[in-house]
Design a protein around this motif. Structure first.
Motif, short mmCIF file in Angstrom:
data_model
loop_
_atom_site.label_atom_id
_atom_site.label_comp_id
_atom_site.label_asym_id
_atom_site.label_seq_id
_atom_site.Cartn_x
_atom_site.Cartn_y
_atom_site.Cartn_z
N ALA A 16 17.32 52.69 56.28
CA ALA A 16 18.25 53.38 55.39
C ALA A 16 19.17 54.32 56.17
O ALA A 16 20.37 54.41 55.89
CB ALA A 16 17.48 54.15 54.31
N ASP A 17 18.61 55.01 57.17
CA ASP A 17 19.45 55.87 58.01
C ASP A 17 20.52 55.07 58.73
O ASP A 17 21.68 55.49 58.82
CB ASP A 17 18.59 56.61 59.05
N GLU A 18 20.15 53.90 59.24
CA GLU A 18 21.14 53.06 59.93
C GLU A 18 22.28 52.67 58.99
O GLU A 18 23.45 52.69 59.38
CB GLU A 18 20.49 51.82 60.53
N LEU A 19 21.93 52.30 57.76
CA LEU A 19 22.98 51.95 56.78
C LEU A 19 23.91 53.12 56.53
O LEU A 19 25.14 52.96 56.49
CB LEU A 19 22.36 51.49 55.46
N ILE A 20 23.34 54.29 56.37
CA ILE A 20 24.16 55.48 56.10
C ILE A 20 25.03 55.83 57.31
O ILE A 20 26.23 56.08 57.17
CB ILE A 20 23.28 56.68 55.68
N TYR A 21 24.43 55.83 58.49
CA TYR A 21 25.21 56.15 59.69
C TYR A 21 26.32 55.11 59.92
O TYR A 21 27.43 55.47 60.30
CB TYR A 21 24.31 56.29 60.92
N ASP A 22 26.02 53.83 59.70
CA ASP A 22 27.06 52.80 59.82
C ASP A 22 28.19 53.07 58.83
O ASP A 22 29.37 52.95 59.18
CB ASP A 22 26.48 51.41 59.54
N ALA A 23 27.84 53.41 57.61
CA ALA A 23 28.85 53.65 56.58
C ALA A 23 29.66 54.91 56.88
O ALA A 23 30.88 54.92 56.69
CB ALA A 23 28.18 53.76 55.21
N VAL A 24 29.02 55.95 57.37
CA VAL A 24 29.74 57.17 57.74
C VAL A 24 30.70 56.87 58.89
O VAL A 24 31.85 57.32 58.89
CB VAL A 24 28.77 58.32 58.09
N ALA A 25 30.24 56.09 59.86
CA ALA A 25 31.10 55.74 61.01
C ALA A 25 32.34 54.97 60.57
O ALA A 25 33.39 55.06 61.22
CB ALA A 25 30.30 54.93 62.03
N ALA A 26 32.23 54.24 59.48
CA ALA A 26 33.36 53.42 59.00
C ALA A 26 34.32 54.19 58.09
O ALA A 26 35.35 53.65 57.70
CB ALA A 26 32.81 52.20 58.25
N LEU A 27 34.00 55.42 57.76
CA LEU A 27 34.87 56.21 56.88
C LEU A 27 36.17 56.57 57.58
O LEU A 27 36.24 56.60 58.82
CB LEU A 27 34.16 57.50 56.46
N PRO A 28 37.21 56.89 56.81
CA PRO A 28 38.45 57.36 57.43
C PRO A 28 38.21 58.62 58.27
O PRO A 28 37.28 59.39 57.99
CB PRO A 28 39.35 57.68 56.22
N GLU A 29 39.03 58.79 59.27
CA GLU A 29 38.94 59.95 60.17
C GLU A 29 38.85 61.25 59.35
O GLU A 29 39.64 61.47 58.44
CB GLU A 29 40.18 60.00 61.08
N GLY A 30 37.87 62.08 59.69
CA GLY A 30 37.73 63.38 59.05
C GLY A 30 36.95 63.40 57.74
O GLY A 30 36.62 64.47 57.24
N ALA A 31 36.64 62.24 57.19
CA ALA A 31 35.95 62.20 55.89
C ALA A 31 34.54 62.78 55.98
O ALA A 31 34.07 63.41 55.03
CB ALA A 31 35.91 60.79 55.34
#
Length: 167
Positions: A16-31
């Protein structure tokens, strides 16, 4: 609680952490660092808090002083560094729980809460706490995704059981 059950929960947590970190990494800059209406102020600070609590309880389990006076770092760690630390921490907890005998798992450890007062938990309760605590705060991060607005990944236990290879 059996060692296989603790291992399953820790594998779930790492997944679950990997999914969240992957998703955060894919967010627009600064999000991930944008101010949000949440207790820790933004996604990165929330993830940092989760890692700090893991570090604190790791110290309790190891019988060492952790040195924290707060349940977060003074400044957020850079995203890539935090992610690397969280991956290493998740690996440590899985290895630790895998080596616990039933007697060790039931052993009660005393410690001091950062906010004051004495704590007493078994080793397996501490492991369960870090899994549950991370789940709780991933929920905060997921809520902040909607404020971006972006749909967060599904990190529920049944999704893990369906999608991730099981032992």
């Amino acid at each position: 609680m059996s060692t296989p059950h603790l291992r399953k929960l820790l594998r779930y947590r790492a997944w679950a952490d990997e999914l969240i970190y992957d998703a955060v990494a894919a967010l627009p800059e600064g999000a991930s660092t944008a101010p949000r209406a949440t207790i820790f102020g933004n996604m990165l600070r929330t993830l940092s808090h989760s890692w700090v609590v893991d570090d604190i309880f790791q110290a309790h389990l190891q019988g060492r002083v952790h040195g924290y006076t707060s349940r977060n770092t003074p400044e957020p760690l850079p995203f890539d560094e935090l992610r690397s630390r969280q991956q290493a921490m998740n690996g440590w907890y899985l290895e630790y729980a895998s080596a616990l005998t039933p007697a060790q798992a039931a052993e009660v450890v005393t410690f001091q809460f950062i906010g004051g007062g004495e704590g007493r938990m078994s080793r397996e309760e501490m492991v369960l706490h870090v899994v549950n605590h991370a789940t709780y705060h991933r929920g905060f991060v997921a809520d902040m995704f909607y404020q971006v607005p972006v749909k967060p990944p599904a990190t529920d236990l049944p999704v893990f059981l369906r999608d991730a290879p099981q032992e």
